[in-house]
Enzyme design. Structure first.
Site, PDB file in Angstrom:
ATOM      1  N   PRO A   1       0.742  -1.110  -0.019  1.00  0.00           N
ATOM      2  CA  PRO A   1       0.033  -0.014   0.238  1.00  0.00           C
ATOM      3  C   PRO A   1       0.838   1.256   0.136  1.00  0.00           C
ATOM      4  O   PRO A   1       1.942   1.220   0.444  1.00  0.00           O
ATOM      5  CB  PRO A   1      -0.660  -0.054   1.465  1.00  0.00           C
TER       6      PRO A   1
ATOM      7  N   GLY B   1       1.444   3.699  -4.957  1.00  0.00           N
ATOM      8  CA  GLY B   1       0.684   4.318  -6.000  1.00  0.00           C
ATOM      9  C   GLY B   1       0.548   3.181  -7.089  1.00  0.00           C
ATOM     10  O   GLY B   1       0.280   3.543  -8.264  1.00  0.00           O
ATOM     11  N   LEU B   2       0.560   1.812  -6.665  1.00  0.00           N
ATOM     12  CA  LEU B   2       0.409   0.796  -7.762  1.00  0.00           C
ATOM     13  C   LEU B   2      -1.081   0.023  -7.652  1.00  0.00           C
ATOM     14  O   LEU B   2      -1.307  -1.020  -8.068  1.00  0.00           O
ATOM     15  CB  LEU B   2       1.508  -0.329  -7.446  1.00  0.00           C
ATOM     16  N   GLY B   3      -1.851   0.699  -6.815  1.00  0.00           N
ATOM     17  CA  GLY B   3      -3.262   0.272  -6.821  1.00  0.00           C
ATOM     18  C   GLY B   3      -3.467  -0.731  -5.894  1.00  0.00           C
ATOM     19  O   GLY B   3      -4.491  -1.459  -6.138  1.00  0.00           O
ATOM     20  N   SER B   4      -2.681  -0.911  -4.615  1.00  0.00           N
ATOM     21  CA  SER B   4      -3.041  -1.893  -3.950  1.00  0.00           C
ATOM     22  C   SER B   4      -4.323  -1.909  -3.143  1.00  0.00           C
ATOM     23  O   SER B   4      -4.994  -2.843  -3.038  1.00  0.00           O
ATOM     24  CB  SER B   4      -2.092  -1.645  -2.735  1.00  0.00           C
ATOM     25  N   SER B   5      -4.846  -0.588  -2.900  1.00  0.00           N
ATOM     26  CA  SER B   5      -6.090  -0.411  -2.394  1.00  0.00           C
ATOM     27  C   SER B   5      -7.286  -0.977  -3.142  1.00  0.00           C
ATOM     28  O   SER B   5      -7.950  -1.715  -2.946  1.00  0.00           O
ATOM     29  CB  SER B   5      -6.060   1.064  -1.875  1.00  0.00           C
ATOM     30  N   ALA B   6      -7.258  -0.304  -4.274  1.00  0.00           N
ATOM     31  CA  ALA B   6      -8.440  -0.630  -5.420  1.00  0.00           C
ATOM     32  C   ALA B   6      -8.168  -2.297  -5.868  1.00  0.00           C
ATOM     33  O   ALA B   6      -9.409  -2.894  -5.907  1.00  0.00           O
ATOM     34  CB  ALA B   6      -8.189   0.122  -6.920  1.00  0.00           C
TER      35      ALA B   6
ATOM     36  N   ASP C   1      -9.024   3.543 -10.698  1.00  0.00           N
ATOM     37  CA  ASP C   1      -8.119   2.292 -10.071  1.00  0.00           C
ATOM     38  C   ASP C   1      -8.788   0.899 -10.042  1.00  0.00           C
ATOM     39  O   ASP C   1      -8.456   0.077 -10.376  1.00  0.00           O
ATOM     40  CB  ASP C   1      -7.758   2.656  -8.690  1.00  0.00           C
TER      41      ASP C   1
HETATM   42  O1  PMV Z   1      -4.306   6.067  -5.808  1.00  0.00           O
HETATM   43  P1  PMV Z   1      -3.075   6.254  -6.988  1.00  0.00           P
HETATM   44  O2  PMV Z   1      -1.806   6.928  -6.704  1.00  0.00           O
HETATM   45  O3  PMV Z   1      -3.257   4.925  -8.001  1.00  0.00           O
HETATM   46  O4  PMV Z   1      -3.664   7.403  -7.762  1.00  0.00           O
HETATM   47  C1  PMV Z   1      -4.891   7.498  -8.395  1.00  0.00           C
HETATM   48  C2  PMV Z   1      -5.227   8.216  -9.474  1.00  0.00           C
HETATM   49  C3  PMV Z   1      -5.727   9.725  -9.326  1.00  0.00           C
HETATM   50  O5  PMV Z   1      -6.044  10.199 -10.755  1.00  0.00           O
HETATM   51  C4  PMV Z   1      -4.697  10.521  -8.585  1.00  0.00           C
HETATM   52  C5  PMV Z   1      -7.001   9.708  -8.450  1.00  0.00           C
HETATM   53  C6  PMV Z   1      -8.215   8.992  -9.032  1.00  0.00           C
HETATM   54  O6  PMV Z   1      -9.097   8.801  -8.259  1.00  0.00           O
HETATM   55  O7  PMV Z   1      -8.162   8.835 -10.472  1.00  0.00           O
END
Ligand code: PMV
Length: 312
Positions: free
Chosen positions: A93, A96-101, A143
């Site tokens: 997490p 920025g590689l989408g771990s949460s989504a 995401d």
């Molecule tokens: O959470 P990240 O680092 O994958 O960023 C998501 C992308 C953004 O455009 C910054 C936010 C969004 O909801 O689109």
């Protein structure tokens, strides 16, 4: 159990939050979520290899998005028993590689499958977005969409995503800064800056849209030179809206010095990761060269499958 790929945003992050298009790619790193009904007397709980353990009835902050999905499914009329949830995988997490989504999409799929709810792409994305809304205020939805679809997608808020065929024409490298950040905080900062300077920043948003449209064509042709230029320009626009930091700049410029055709921050920024586009066969050398300025770096390939159920 279900799993979903990690992702990088190739072009257009942040600008996508205010209706501009964006391109995301799923990559060959995965998050896994198993869901089972608790045994009699067992409390509803979630364990993550990254965060530890939390109750699902009275969740810690990191577990609240999962509870939001359970509440959403209850609101849709499903009866949800006490659950035991396990989150694992190699997508840390905050990078920025989408771990949460990825974990929210996997959770939605595993839960829907357990309780007999529909498991179509749209239903899973909708449920995962309910969790994302708790994780960070105003998600564009890109995401969870890329986590569910896999491959490379063109995404515009409120429209069906389009799958893109094509190739980057070279090797993709990911390097993490090791600086954790909150997507919600970064999104808020950019929106506030835009609201303070609309007549300047609306041009930046328009430039982001134009570069995403050019990137779609360049991907179709596998035109690495154009794709690299567009990454560099996109990085400049993200610096302009204030989401680059010193540690990210070091990686971006070291990648270019090592011969990357393009490099940029990916995702929310203010930390997180950088992507670099290298000529074919040069990705491993550049990834190795970035080890001195990053927490981790590796070449990645596109994951074409997206979120899926796993055999247990
Ligand atoms: O959470 P990240 O680092 O994958 O960023 C998501 C992308 C953004 O455009 C910054 C936010 C969004 O909801 O689109």
């Amino acid at each position: 159990m279900a799993s979903a790929p990690a992702k990088v945003i190739l072009y257009g992050e942040h600008f996508v939050v205010r209706g501009k298009p964006s391109i995301a790619a799923a990559i060959d790193m995965r998050v896994y979520v198993s869901v089972r009904e608790a045994a009699p007397g067992e409390r509803s709980r979630i364990r993550s290899v990254f965060y530890g353990e939390s109750s699902l009835d009275d969740p810690l902050p990191w577990a609240k998005p999962f509870k939001a999905i359970i509440d959403y499914m209850r609101g849709e009329g499903y009866s949800i028993p006490p659950l035991i949830v396990e989150v694992s995988g190699n997508v840390k997490p905050g990078n920025g590689l989408g771990s949460s989504a990825g974990s929210l999409a996997s959770f939605s799929l595993a839960l829907s499958s357990l309780i007999g709810a529909p498991t179509g792409k749209n239903e899973i994305i909708k449920a995962a977005v309910k969790g994302e809304e708790v994780a960070h205020g105003r998600p564009s939805g890109i995401d969870p969409t890329i986590a569910v679809y896999g491959g490379i997608i063109y995404y515009r808020r409120g429209h069906d995503p389009k799958r893109l065929k094509g190739s980057l024409g070279g090797d993709l490298v990911v390097a993490g800064s090791g600086v954790e950040r909150s997507t919600g905080e970064a999104v808020r900062r950019v929106l506030e800056l835009r609201d303070r300077h609309p007549s300047v920043l609306d041009h930046v948003y328009d430039a982001a849209e134009a570069l995403v449209e050019e990137a779609v064509e360049a991907l179709r042709r596998g035109d690495i030179e154009v794709l690299g230029d567009l990454m560099n320009i996109n990085h400049g626009l993200l610096s302009a809206v204030g989401v680059s930091i010193r540690e990210i700049e070091d990686i971006v410029y070291e990648a270019r010095r090592l011969g990357a055709v393009g490099s940029k921050v990916t995702g929310a920024g203010m930390g997180g990761s950088v992507i670099a586009l290298a000529r074919e066969g040069e990705g491993s050398r550049i990834a190795a060269g970035l080890r001195g300025v990053s927490e981790f770096s590796r070449t990645v390939s596109i994951d074409w499958e997206g979120c899926r159920l796993e055999q247990e």
